[in-house]
Design an enzyme around this catalytic site. Structure first.
Site, PDB file in Angstrom:
ATOM      1  N   ASP A  42       0.300  -1.345  -0.102  1.00 10.81           N
ATOM      2  CA  ASP A  42       0.097  -0.108  -0.207  1.00 10.81           C
ATOM      3  C   ASP A  42       0.681   1.594  -0.028  1.00 10.81           C
ATOM      4  O   ASP A  42       2.390   1.148   0.752  1.00 10.81           O
ATOM      5  CB  ASP A  42      -0.786   0.190   1.253  1.00 10.81           C
ATOM      6  CG  ASP A  42      -2.164   0.900   1.126  1.00 10.81           C
ATOM      7  OD1 ASP A  42      -1.865   1.881   0.351  1.00 10.81           O
ATOM      8  OD2 ASP A  42      -2.935   0.408   2.087  1.00 10.81           O
ATOM      9  N   ASP A 102     -10.832   3.593  -2.057  1.00  7.94           N
ATOM     10  CA  ASP A 102     -11.299   3.671  -0.750  1.00  7.94           C
ATOM     11  C   ASP A 102     -13.083   3.381  -1.018  1.00  7.94           C
ATOM     12  O   ASP A 102     -13.341   4.133  -1.450  1.00  7.94           O
ATOM     13  CB  ASP A 102     -11.042   3.971   0.898  1.00  7.94           C
ATOM     14  CG  ASP A 102      -9.466   3.154   0.933  1.00  7.94           C
ATOM     15  OD1 ASP A 102      -8.685   3.280   0.025  1.00  7.94           O
ATOM     16  OD2 ASP A 102      -9.171   3.568   1.802  1.00  7.94           O
TER      17      ASP A 102
END
Ligand code: 9PG
Length: 681
Positions: free
Chosen positions: A431, A492
């Site tokens: 990430d 997200d």
């Protein structure tokens, strides 16, 4: 083998007129700094036509290599001291010659045309824009740098002024891919340009449209990111692939999505993408219910319920919250008392492949590496650590690593090896990868952002066993092709449908909402199984702790299953009721069918949220993503059998599809957020 057939080709057929004359009708400027990475930026024009252009006042030489749809450039510095390269700008000249990208040619002036704007990394918005919109970025600089290209000019950063006055309408940057379409005339026009994956520079496009829909400016920008360039050095520029078409290839209206699909398919033929899985994997991820509040017990409870539910899963992925500090990936915190090898073993014994989250290119000041290994932390010109992001959950500012430093490289490789070989994880969710492309004083100052990211990912790929599934996240798109197995292609997700007060105040187009995540899932369909397996982010079906309505949840399930990418559940499994579990089961069934194909958006440039998605496995989804009933019109791809459409039934209800089928489209009325998935065979 992909069943997607090309609809028409650029050559032959007589209908297609090449409209872009590279390199003759172009101007080229090179921007660089002479003495140091901080000295003023200078500009030199590269003059001449034909295969070579030479700078007027400095010592650069550029060679062209070009085929029908590809442009390759090679830059060389002839002599003189090292320079620091900023960017090369290639500007198409609409006024030179006949109709080079002159989109308004023959079209009524008020007819706007549409832009396909592609985002820089996983979380960056990708969608239709039109001439009356502005390229709106978040007000705050750090938020812009978090999910857009920090090198792309940031408009409207002044916090107290309304952005609409600052951000000029019709002026856009598109990263890596750009599309232009003008359909409303006798001779529809389509143009697509796409960066190659193996390039040393990020490529972006600056497009300026006037209010009446004319193209004012079209510039291709290769970004050298301030890298040092030695005399006599040569560098290949990231190849550019383009496609243009004017005229009507057939009586029906071709969707821009088909042009994009076909070109990305051809482009991926020249890469070595990692697309190994027959059916895209399914799994569970801890983030979207627990966020960072995870512990060993919660993980074991979810494992147990999943096992008992008998929903077949491939991965069980532990997200953020296990590590002792952001940056310290070799030690766990006290909420995991039995350690990570124990947890990985429990996951494997339950029949799943264990997955683990990490952010390998950033660190927080409370980490051991930050305190004890200062050479690993990237510094700016004034020797201050370079900020990668501000994350309140982590405690605030988080900094970039110098991924070119040998000590950092050793550490990253050791982390990747430990997580896989010693701890037993088979999936790594990597990430905040964009941090490797930030500017700073790097140990190796000859690297561009794209090269640093690619080399850092290569390092991880080489350190892990061959079967390890690497899932990229927060990752600039092109340098990762061939290195990751899966890639997040949207921001997200969230248990809210659309923006709230905060996203409005920040004017943040990448704010995590379900709506935005689903838009990117649809608009980036062409990348799926071409560059990697797309990860649309997690599916949430809970009915408590959510503000999503049942219709929105089903819409989410329809889009995610049809998209055919990585499918990850992210609820507290111990709290789901029977109906929610049944929805997971049915979504998984639909996904099993769709998970081998590249889906095709329907009407990609008709709405910001396209109204349909076609999966070549024989499923066609349509939806109304708005809060009001809508009469939905969805264009059809050529290859869909009209008879099958008339007989199709909705997957969710089993009822006959209530649509009217026309030659080129279907039409039906849908309630607020209603979605249907037609099963065609
Ligand atoms: C874990 C999460 C999840 C999620 C990722 C990524 O700016 N921010 O503070 C910020 C926080 C989290 C985030 C993105 C930005 O999400 O996409 O799936 O793994 O990290 O921390």
């Amino acid at each position: 083998m992909s069943r997607t057939k090309p609809l028409y080709r650029n050559r032959g057929g007589g209908q297609t007129i090449p409209r872009v004359a590279f390199p003759d009708q172009t101007s080229l400027s090179l921007f660089f700094r002479e003495r140091s990475a901080q000295s003023p930026v200078e500009e030199t024009t590269l003059a001449g036509t034909g295969p070579e252009r030479v700078s007027e006042n400095h010592r650069f030489r550029l060679r062209w290599g070009r085929s029908a749809h590809e442009l390759r450039l090679m830059l060389r510095q002839q002599s003189g001291p090292p320079v620091f390269l900023e960017r090369l700008e290639l500007r198409l000249l609409p006024e030179a010659g006949s109709g080079v990208l002159s989109l308004a040619d023959g079209a009524p002036l008020e007819v706007g045309f549409r832009l396909f704007q592609h985002g820089y990394h996983s979380w960056s918005s990708t969608m239709l824009r039109n001439a009356r919109e502005a390229d709106v970025f978040a007000r705050l600089r750090w938020k812009h740098n978090l999910d857009e290209n920090p090198e792309t000019p940031h408009q409207g950063w002044l916090p107290f002024l309304p952005g609409a006055f600052l951000a000029r309408r019709g002026r856009f940057h598109s990263e890596g891919i750009v599309g232009l379409e003008q359909e409303e005339s006798a001779e529809p026009f389509r143009f697509l340009a796409c960066s190659g994956a193996d390039g040393q520079q990020f490529v972006r496009f600056r497009v300026v449209l006037s209010r009446d829909g004319r193209l004012r400016e079209f510039v291709v920008i290769w970004d050298f990111n301030g890298r040092r360039f030695q005399p006599h050095a040569r560098t290949a520029l990231t190849p550019l692939r383009w496609y243009s078409q004017q005229g009507r290839p057939s009586a029906r209206r071709v969707d821009f999505a088909e042009v994009l699909d076909e070109n990305v398919r051809v482009l991926s033929g020249s890469m070595q993408p990692r697309v190994n899985a027959d059916v895209s994997p399914v799994g569970w991820c801890s983030w979207y219910y627990y966020y960072a509040n995870i512990d060993e017990n919660k993980m074991l409870m979810n494992l147990r319920v999943l096992r008992e539910s008998r929903i077949p899963l491939d991965f069980f992925q532990v997200d953020d919250g296990w590590q002792s500090a952001i940056g310290d990936w070799l030690s766990v915190n006290d909420r995991f008392p039995s350690g990570m090898p124990f947890l990985a073993r429990q996951i494997r014994e339950s029949g799943y492949r264990p997955g683990l989250w990490l952010a390998p290119f950033v660190a927080r000041p409370d980490s051991r590496i930050f305190r004890e290994e200062p050479e690993m932390i990237l510094k700016d010109a004034r020797d201050r650590p370079v900020r990668a992001l501000y994350n309140p959950i982590w405690g605030g500012w988080t900094y970039c690593l110098d991924v070119t430093h040998p000590r950092t490289r050793d550490y990253i490789a050791e982390v990747a090896r430990t997580h896989t070989e010693r701890w037993g994880f088979e999936l790594l969710k990597l990430d905040f990868l964009y941090a490797a492309a930030f500017r700073g004083k790097y140990h190796d100052d000859t690297t561009t952002g794209a090269v640093r990211l690619r080399q850092a990912l290569e390092l991880i790929r080489k350190a892990v066993p061959r079967k390890t599934f690497l899932l990229g996240c927060g990752c600039p798109i092109f340098p990762a092709v061939g290195l990751v197995d899966g890639m997040r292609i949207g921001m997200d997700t969230n248990h809210i449908w659309s923006g709230n007060l905060m996203s409005w105040a920040l004017r943040d187009r990448n704010f995590p909402t379900l709506r935005s995540a689903l838009i990117n899932t649809i608009t980036r369909s062409a990348l799926h199984r071409r560059f990697w397996l797309n990860d649309p982010d997690c599916l949430m079906v809970r009915t408590t702790d959510t503000s999503l309505t049942p219709a929105q949840i089903q819409l989410q399930a329809s889009v995610m299953a049809l998209a055919g990418g990585v499918l990850l559940f992210s609820d507290d499994m111990t709290r789901l009721d029977r109906e929610a579990l049944e929805l997971l089961r049915r979504t998984r069934e639909l996904h099993r069918r769709c998970g081998q194909e590249t889906p095709l958006p329907l009407g990609l440039l008709d709405h910001h949220f396209p109204r349909g998605l076609y999966n070549p496995a024989g499923c066609l989804g349509v939806w109304n993503p708005t809060a009001r009933p809508e009469w939905v019109r969805v264009r059809l791809p050529l290859r869909v059998d009209r008879q099958a459409l008339r007989q199709a039934r909705d997957y969710w209800t089993g009822r006959r599809m209530p649509w009217e089928v026309f030659e080129d489209r279907v039409e039906l009325g849908l309630g607020a957020y209603e979605s249907m998935v037609a099963i065609l065979w």
